[in-house]
Write an enzyme that holds these catalytic residues in place. Structure first.
Site, short mmCIF file in Angstrom:
data_model
loop_
_atom_site.label_atom_id
_atom_site.label_comp_id
_atom_site.label_asym_id
_atom_site.label_seq_id
_atom_site.Cartn_x
_atom_site.Cartn_y
_atom_site.Cartn_z
N GLU A 194 25.10 5.70 9.22
CA GLU A 194 24.17 5.88 10.32
C GLU A 194 23.64 4.49 10.65
OE1 GLU A 194 21.07 8.68 9.40
OE2 GLU A 194 20.08 8.31 11.32
N ARG A 202 25.98 8.99 -6.21
CA ARG A 202 25.66 7.74 -5.52
C ARG A 202 25.39 6.65 -6.53
NH1 ARG A 202 22.44 8.92 -1.36
NH2 ARG A 202 21.48 6.88 -1.17
N LYS A 234 16.96 3.39 2.46
CA LYS A 234 16.76 2.60 3.68
C LYS A 234 15.29 2.51 4.04
CE LYS A 234 21.19 3.47 5.78
NZ LYS A 234 21.73 4.43 6.72
P1 ATP Z 1 19.54 6.69 3.24
O1 ATP Z 1 19.48 8.04 2.62
O2 ATP Z 1 18.89 5.62 2.44
O3 ATP Z 1 19.15 6.69 4.69
P2 ATP Z 1 22.22 7.23 3.81
O4 ATP Z 1 23.01 7.79 2.69
O5 ATP Z 1 21.68 8.20 4.79
O6 ATP Z 1 21.09 6.32 3.21
P3 ATP Z 1 24.27 6.42 5.55
O7 ATP Z 1 24.30 5.31 6.51
O8 ATP Z 1 24.22 7.79 6.11
O9 ATP Z 1 23.04 6.16 4.60
O10 ATP Z 1 25.46 6.31 4.52
C1 ATP Z 1 26.79 6.15 4.89
C2 ATP Z 1 27.69 6.55 3.77
O11 ATP Z 1 27.42 5.78 2.62
C3 ATP Z 1 27.47 8.01 3.39
O12 ATP Z 1 28.72 8.62 3.25
C4 ATP Z 1 26.74 7.94 2.09
O13 ATP Z 1 27.07 9.02 1.27
C5 ATP Z 1 27.21 6.61 1.50
N1 ATP Z 1 26.16 6.06 0.65
C6 ATP Z 1 24.90 5.75 1.00
N2 ATP Z 1 24.19 5.32 -0.06
C7 ATP Z 1 25.04 5.35 -1.12
C8 ATP Z 1 24.92 5.04 -2.52
N3 ATP Z 1 23.77 4.59 -3.05
N4 ATP Z 1 26.00 5.20 -3.31
C9 ATP Z 1 27.16 5.63 -2.80
N5 ATP Z 1 27.34 5.95 -1.50
C10 ATP Z 1 26.30 5.82 -0.67
MG MG Z 2 20.04 8.37 6.13
MG MG Z 3 23.28 9.61 5.91
#
Ligand code: ATP
Ligand code: MG
Ligand code: MG
Length: 551
Positions: free
Chosen positions: A32, A261, A271
């Site tokens: 995102e 994760r 984030k």
């Molecule tokens: P946040 O929850 O902090 O906003 P997010 O997971 O929503 O982070 P995205 O931009 O949606 O962030 O993530 C893109 C991809 O990266 C998703 O498929 C997510 O599962 C993966 N991802 C995000 N954080 C991690 C992590 N700590 N370890 C492994 N994969 C991750």
């Molecule tokens: Mg998110």
């Molecule tokens: Mg996400």
């Protein structure tokens, strides 16, 4: 040929291919664009792009941009840059979920026509009340049995801007008694009068993640849709939606699989918290070298190879855990130990005067770029009467017999040059040592003393007239506790000493050090030239030479 270790996802893929469920593998990385990528995203990138590479498939880069309020083109650009820098190529053009807004709308209409979605006017509080809880089933919304015709008209009115934000939502008609709370008629669309970075003001209804994600996967022909464990329950919605849409209810449709994760000690990865660090100016932007962002780690001196290697080392599983910083640092050390040119830098300088060396004379020395790799060639360094050494390398009286540095009446070798002996020293008014006076043995350049005496200590130096002033930024963990995210106030556990600036000198050959190029400053650590401040010599310490975390 698959050389990476087997994990449960590879087992699934091998099985799917053996059964001819799919002819080829397609994965996707779906960030995102609401922040910069971090090391956790790197794990997901390496997994998704790595699988595509190994199975000769493809991996899409898709911006999951269905939530315009928090998204921005700055993030889109930084994400593209980071994925490329890590060394991966996405399939074809970049994808945007927002490209599918019209299709999403049509799939919502299909569900409405099938009597599987309805426009609901319960307010947020009522919706919560009707949903029930884990012990009690929910109640059906009074709007649940509205006819498809009526719902279609209402949904069209939603799209046309006929309702206010929060006035109504489109919900899937699934099961208000499901033991999975997320299956109790999840929201599919909400009203938002927001300008979108890709579609402008074209839309005032936006799809929810659960609706947009599976359909985007379906549209793109994704086979294995990998996400983190917190989406385990949502997999029911994923399956329900695809199974109820004519275009996707096929055996070779996408399926979702979850993995744990990455959580890394002494840092935060959410984030929200990263935004807070940037907005509250607790760090110097998203690419501050102390940040766990890919751009921060790049600026710090991490290499793409080291991050990919780190992803291999931690592997893929379904067990939540906290990864030690030592694993990340071992990956970068192992890379840099092999590839980083050696150099000498003095970070806390004191003067060293060699009294029996001719005044005004400077000699040139060819020193190896890498002592274990002759093919890397040599570099020119200088030696003369006045040098700089590090303050920590001289003590008037050796504290014990193991002291391998310089002391009065003691001999050490100056790295790549001669053996010297300290004779006396000077201090300033505060008692700080300013100058050490020595003699040198002219017959010891690159060889042992002829009389057989043993000199074990080696210290580094730079010749003072040729040396260039440089700033060294020495970083430490950003937080003082292993899991700052679980603190009430994570800002209260910031490490006040996470950045220490030192002013010293480098060899003249470092004048044109390219940004991000790693060096081993011998005996001091791995450093790289800062990629942001380039009008002077600023070096970031990537990592110390040895593990200091487990102490
Ligand atoms: P946040 O929850 O902090 O906003 P997010 O997971 O929503 O982070 P995205 O931009 O949606 O962030 O993530 C893109 C991809 O990266 C998703 O498929 C997510 O599962 C993966 N991802 C995000 N954080 C991690 C992590 N700590 N370890 C492994 N994969 C991750
Ligand atoms: Mg998110
Ligand atoms: Mg996400």
């Amino acid at each position: 040929a698959i050389e990476r270790p087997v994990n449960f996802i590879r087992n699934i893929i091998n099985d799917d291919l053996a059964k001819n469920k799919y002819q080829s593998v397609r994965t996707r990385f779906p960030p995102e664009p609401n922040g910069y990528l971090h090391i956790g995203h790197a794990k997901s990138i390496c997994l998704n792009f790595g699988l595509a590479e190994d199975y000769q498939g493809e991996c899409n880069l898709r911006f999951d941009d269905t939530n315009p309020a928090k998204e921005d083109m700055e993030y889109v650009e930084s994400i593209k840059r980071d994925v490329q820098w890590l060394g991966f190529k996405w399939a074809g053009d970049i994808k945007y979920s927002s490209n599918y807004f019209e299709k999403f709308y049509q799939y919502a209409v299909e569900l409405i026509n099938k009597g599987l979605a309805y426009v609901c006017f319960l307010n947020a509080e009522e919706t919560r009340e009707y949903r029930g809880n884990l012990k009690e089933p929910g109640k059906n919304s009074p709007y649940r049995d509205t006819s498809p015709e009526e719902n279609l008209a209402l949904f069209e009115k939603m799209r046309a801007g006929g309702f206010k934000e929060g006035e109504c939502v489109l919900r899937a008609k699934i099961d208000m008694a499901s033991s999975f709370m997320c299956m109790r008629d999840p929201t599919l669309y909400r009203v938002r009068f927001e300008t979108h970075h890709q579609t402008g003001d074209k839309w005032c209804i936006y799809p929810m993640y659960d609706f947009a994600h599976c359909i985007s996967d379906g549209i793109e022909g994704v086979t294995h849709s990998l996400c983190t464990l917190e989406f385990q329950d949502n997999r029911r919605i994923y399956d329900w939606l695809l199974d109820h849409l004519d275009d996707f209810s096929r055996p070779d449709r996408p399926f979702q699989y979850e993995f744990s994760r990455l959580n890394l000690e002494y840092t935060v990865m959410s984030k929200r918290m990263l935004h807070q660090l940037v907005n509250d100016k607790l760090v110097d932007g998203w690419d501050d070298p102390r940040m766990p962002t890919i751009s921060g780690m790049r600026r710090r001196g991490y290499t793409p190879a080291s991050l990919r290697d780190f992803a291999e080392r931690i592997g893929i599983s379904k067990v939540d855990s906290m990864t030690e910083m030592g694993i990340l640092e071992a990956a970068i050390r192992d890379d840099l130990n092999v590839v980083a040119p050696r150099t000498m830098a003095v970070m806390d300088p004191i003067k060293l005067v060699i009294e029996n060396y001719p005044e005004g004379e400077i000699e040139s020395i060819q020193a190896p770029v890498h002592p274990q790799n002759e093919a890397m060639g040599t570099r020119e360094i200088f030696f003369g009467r006045e040098l700089y050494i590090d303050r920590a390398d001289f003590e008037p009286e050796a504290p014990n017999r193991k002291f391998m540095r310089l002391a009065i009446d003691k001999e050490v070798r100056l790295r790549n040059a001669y053996i010297i002996k300290a004779e006396r020293y000077e201090t300033d008014a505060d008692g700080n040592i300013t100058t050490v006076y020595c003699s040198y043995d002219p017959d010891t350049r690159g060889k042992n003393p002829a009389d057989g005496r043993k000199v074990k200590g080696v210290i580094h130096f730079v010749e003072s007239t040729k040396a260039l002033p440089a700033e060294f930024r020495v970083y430490d963990r950003l937080f003082t506790v292993p899991n700052p995210a679980k603190e009430n106030d994570f800002e209260a556990v910031l490490n006040p000493d996470s950045l220490i600036i030192k002013n010293g000198f480098v060899e003249p050959g470092m004048a044109d050090a390219p940004v991000e190029q790693a060096y081993q400053c011998e005996r001091e650590g791995y450093f790289c030239r800062d990629n942001k401040i380039t009008d002077r010599l600023v070096f970031n310490r990537t990592v110390a030479l040895r593990d200091t975390w487990s102490q």
